[in-house]
Scaffold this active site. Structure first.
Site, PDB file in Angstrom:
ATOM      1  N   ALA A  62       0.862  -1.175   0.000  1.00 35.61           N
ATOM      2  CA  ALA A  62       0.000   0.000   0.000  1.00 35.61           C
ATOM      3  C   ALA A  62       0.903   1.232   0.000  1.00 35.61           C
ATOM      4  CB  ALA A  62      -0.886  -0.004   1.233  1.00 35.61           C
ATOM      5  N   GLY A 105       0.470  -4.946   1.241  1.00 40.53           N
ATOM      6  CA  GLY A 105      -0.837  -4.951   0.579  1.00 40.53           C
ATOM      7  C   GLY A 105      -0.774  -5.521  -0.832  1.00 40.53           C
ATOM      8  N   GLU A 108      -0.947  -9.174  -0.220  1.00 42.79           N
ATOM      9  CA  GLU A 108      -2.340  -9.459   0.184  1.00 42.79           C
ATOM     10  C   GLU A 108      -3.261  -9.501  -1.037  1.00 42.79           C
ATOM     11  OE1 GLU A 108      -2.309  -6.286   3.169  1.00 42.79           O
ATOM     12  OE2 GLU A 108      -2.948  -7.763   4.644  1.00 42.79           O
ATOM     13  N   GLU A 128       5.203  -5.091   6.844  1.00 42.98           N
ATOM     14  CA  GLU A 128       4.415  -4.138   7.650  1.00 42.98           C
ATOM     15  C   GLU A 128       4.994  -3.904   9.037  1.00 42.98           C
ATOM     16  OE1 GLU A 128       3.081  -6.304   5.569  1.00 42.98           O
ATOM     17  OE2 GLU A 128       1.190  -5.567   4.741  1.00 42.98           O
TER      18      GLU A 128
HETATM   19  N1  DAK Z   1       4.525   3.238  -0.886  1.00 42.72           N
HETATM   20  C1  DAK Z   1       4.904   4.395  -1.478  1.00 42.72           C
HETATM   21  N2  DAK Z   1       5.991   4.510  -2.270  1.00 42.72           N
HETATM   22  C2  DAK Z   1       6.750   3.421  -2.468  1.00 42.72           C
HETATM   23  C3  DAK Z   1       6.419   2.170  -1.879  1.00 42.72           C
HETATM   24  C4  DAK Z   1       5.240   2.104  -1.048  1.00 42.72           C
HETATM   25  N3  DAK Z   1       4.818   0.964  -0.485  1.00 42.72           N
HETATM   26  N4  DAK Z   1       7.362   1.273  -2.247  1.00 42.72           N
HETATM   27  C5  DAK Z   1       8.217   1.938  -3.050  1.00 42.72           C
HETATM   28  N5  DAK Z   1       7.872   3.224  -3.185  1.00 42.72           N
HETATM   29  C6  DAK Z   1       8.536   4.279  -3.949  1.00 42.72           C
HETATM   30  C7  DAK Z   1       9.796   4.767  -3.238  1.00 42.72           C
HETATM   31  O1  DAK Z   1       9.471   5.717  -2.272  1.00 42.72           O
HETATM   32  C8  DAK Z   1      10.584   5.343  -4.394  1.00 42.72           C
HETATM   33  O2  DAK Z   1      10.055   6.609  -4.717  1.00 42.72           O
HETATM   34  P1  DAK Z   1      11.065   7.850  -5.021  1.00 42.72           P
HETATM   35  O3  DAK Z   1      11.998   7.949  -3.862  1.00 42.72           O
HETATM   36  O4  DAK Z   1      11.765   7.444  -6.313  1.00 42.72           O
HETATM   37  O5  DAK Z   1      10.142   9.016  -5.209  1.00 42.72           O
HETATM   38  C9  DAK Z   1      10.229   4.416  -5.569  1.00 42.72           C
HETATM   39  O6  DAK Z   1       9.011   3.758  -5.188  1.00 42.72           O
HETATM   40  C10 DAK Z   1      11.285   3.362  -5.824  1.00 42.72           C
HETATM   41  O7  DAK Z   1      11.526   2.693  -4.611  1.00 42.72           O
HETATM   42  P2  DAK Z   1      13.013   2.512  -3.988  1.00 42.72           P
HETATM   43  O8  DAK Z   1      13.902   3.613  -4.441  1.00 42.72           O
HETATM   44  O9  DAK Z   1      12.864   2.282  -2.547  1.00 42.72           O
HETATM   45  O10 DAK Z   1      13.464   1.192  -4.747  1.00 42.72           O
HETATM   46  P3  DAK Z   1      14.458   0.070  -4.257  1.00 42.72           P
HETATM   47  O11 DAK Z   1      14.653  -0.827  -5.418  1.00 42.72           O
HETATM   48  O12 DAK Z   1      15.664   0.669  -3.615  1.00 42.72           O
HETATM   49  O13 DAK Z   1      13.671  -0.732  -3.102  1.00 42.72           O
HETATM   50  C11 DAK Z   1      11.774  -1.829  -2.130  1.00 42.72           C
HETATM   51  C12 DAK Z   1      12.554  -1.472  -3.416  1.00 42.72           C
HETATM   52  C13 DAK Z   1      10.473  -2.505  -2.552  1.00 42.72           C
HETATM   53  C14 DAK Z   1      12.590  -2.808  -1.278  1.00 42.72           C
HETATM   54  C15 DAK Z   1      11.496  -0.516  -1.316  1.00 42.72           C
HETATM   55  O14 DAK Z   1      10.919   0.438  -2.209  1.00 42.72           O
HETATM   56  C16 DAK Z   1      10.565  -0.744  -0.172  1.00 42.72           C
HETATM   57  O15 DAK Z   1      10.939  -1.268   0.885  1.00 42.72           O
HETATM   58  N6  DAK Z   1       9.309  -0.308  -0.359  1.00 42.72           N
HETATM   59  C17 DAK Z   1       8.317  -0.373   0.717  1.00 42.72           C
HETATM   60  C18 DAK Z   1       7.791  -1.773   0.865  1.00 42.72           C
HETATM   61  C19 DAK Z   1       6.796  -1.906   1.999  1.00 42.72           C
HETATM   62  O16 DAK Z   1       7.114  -1.624   3.147  1.00 42.72           O
HETATM   63  N7  DAK Z   1       5.618  -2.310   1.645  1.00 42.72           N
HETATM   64  C20 DAK Z   1       4.516  -2.488   2.640  1.00 42.72           C
HETATM   65  C21 DAK Z   1       3.786  -1.168   2.782  1.00 42.72           C
HETATM   66  S1  DAK Z   1       2.580  -1.292   4.093  1.00 42.72           S
HETATM   67  C22 DAK Z   1      -4.853  -1.409   5.363  1.00 42.72           C
HETATM   68  C23 DAK Z   1      -4.413  -2.698   5.350  1.00 42.72           C
HETATM   69  C24 DAK Z   1      -3.209  -3.015   4.769  1.00 42.72           C
HETATM   70  C25 DAK Z   1      -2.396  -2.080   4.215  1.00 42.72           C
HETATM   71  C26 DAK Z   1      -2.859  -0.791   4.226  1.00 42.72           C
HETATM   72  C27 DAK Z   1      -4.067  -0.466   4.779  1.00 42.72           C
HETATM   73  N8  DAK Z   1      -6.105  -1.069   5.996  1.00 42.72           N
HETATM   74  C28 DAK Z   1      -6.846  -2.102   6.655  1.00 42.72           C
HETATM   75  C29 DAK Z   1      -6.524   0.299   6.097  1.00 42.72           C
HETATM   76  C30 DAK Z   1      -1.103  -2.423   3.686  1.00 42.72           C
HETATM   77  C31 DAK Z   1       0.030  -1.877   4.143  1.00 42.72           C
HETATM   78  C32 DAK Z   1       1.283  -2.009   3.387  1.00 42.72           C
HETATM   79  O17 DAK Z   1       1.350  -2.570   2.317  1.00 42.72           O
END
Ligand code: DAK
Length: 255
Positions: A62, A105, A108, A128
């Site tokens: 997400a 997400g 998921e 997460e």
């Molecule tokens: N959200 C926003 N931007 C993201 C992102 C994300 N999840 N993942 C990547 N990006 C963006 C980065 O910020 C970066 O943007 P700029 O800096 O270029 O502007 C661009 O994508 C490229 O990413 P990286 O530069 O970080 O690329 P790398 O190859 O170095 O790394 C990576 C790739 C996938 C390892 C890294 O980007 C990363 O760790 N991303 C976050 C992964 C993460 O933590 N995902 C889980 C998010 S929490 C809900 C229920 C569930 C959810 C939400 C609500 N409700 C019940 C309300 C779910 C929550 C989640 O999914």
């Protein structure tokens, strides 16, 4: 609008996210767009299978930007679950074809599908907890049902990112495709599914779901028996068995 695409071809539809600059991270707008397409998919009787596939990255979770300032009320409004449930409830089989990252997400979303196929270089996980939350869009519910409690807890508690090979070992994905071949493998499987009796396939999906929801195994077997017998009132059952003896391919009518 415009970050989600739906393509239909030969009874197979492909839903794709197009936000490469954020690794296809799922914003509210993207999930709402998916919701609009789900209505269309649900109401199209010609469809036999859905593939969820996005180029380069399935979805890196997400959108963290959408969540950072949320309080409890706005976090609830950000919820993806009602839309994810609609995918899981689709009557036709669904395949998630995973390239690149499927995280949080994003994973998921892949878990809402019936079958998951992963590119050999793809990476999956629930990061997460590293952000101070836990998977809240079906992850803690669907993952234990698919991979078992222990592996689900390991992934969710550690937040670690695993390879396609490891995902296959723990039953998270059905198949690992060679590099850049995941969509082709998913399409091949969807084509194979779409040639089978559509009513039978849909009823098999429904029966498996009801069987998993029913705790009493004998009751589940009764449900299976009833549904199986219902198929003998369909034209497709007659066509499938007649075609067998006439040594030809069946022409199913979805009736
Ligand atoms: N959200 C926003 N931007 C993201 C992102 C994300 N999840 N993942 C990547 N990006 C963006 C980065 O910020 C970066 O943007 P700029 O800096 O270029 O502007 C661009 O994508 C490229 O990413 P990286 O530069 O970080 O690329 P790398 O190859 O170095 O790394 C990576 C790739 C996938 C390892 C890294 O980007 C990363 O760790 N991303 C976050 C992964 C993460 O933590 N995902 C889980 C998010 S929490 C809900 C229920 C569930 C959810 C939400 C609500 N409700 C019940 C309300 C779910 C929550 C989640 O999914």
């Amino acid at each position: 609008m415009g970050q989600v695409n739906l393509k239909k071809e030969n009874g197979i539809c492909t839903l794709s996210i197009n936000r490469p600059e954020a690794l296809n991270a799922l914003s509210r707008e993207i999930v709402d767009e998916i919701d609009d397409y789900l209505e269309e998919i649900k109401n199209d009787d010609a469809l036999r299978c859905l593939i969820i596939y996005s180029k380069d990255n399935f979805a890196a979770g997400a959108d963290i930007k959408n969540m950072i300032d949320c309080d409890k009320k706005s976090a609830k409004e950000f919820s993806f679950s009602p839309i994810y449930n609609k995918i899981a409830d689709l009557k036709i089989p669904t395949i998630a074809a995973i390239e690149g990252y499927a995280l949080g997400g994003g994973l998921e979303l892949a878990l809402t599908a019936d079958i998951r196929i992963a590119d050999e270089n793809s990476k999956m996980g629930f990061p997460e907890v590293t952000l101070g939350i836990f998977p809240g869009a079906g992850g803690t519910i669907r993952a234990p049902r698919i991979i078992g409690e222990a592996f689900a807890k390991e992934l969710i508690f550690t937040g670690k990112i695993i390879s396609a090979e490891r995902a296959y070992e723990i039953g998270l994905v059905n198949l690992v495709a060679s590099k850049n071949n995941v969509f082709e493998e998913a399409y091949k499987m969807a084509t194979r599914i779409s040639k089978n009796g559509p009513v039978a396939v849909r009823m098999a999906k429904d029966t498996i779901r009801q069987g998993l929801d029913e705790k009493d195994q004998n009751k589940a077997i009764d449900i299976e028996f009833e549904k199986w017998a219902e198929l003998f009132e369909t034209e497709d059952q007659k066509e499938g068995m007649t075609a067998f003896f006439e040594k030809r391919k069946p022409k199913y009518k979805n009736k």
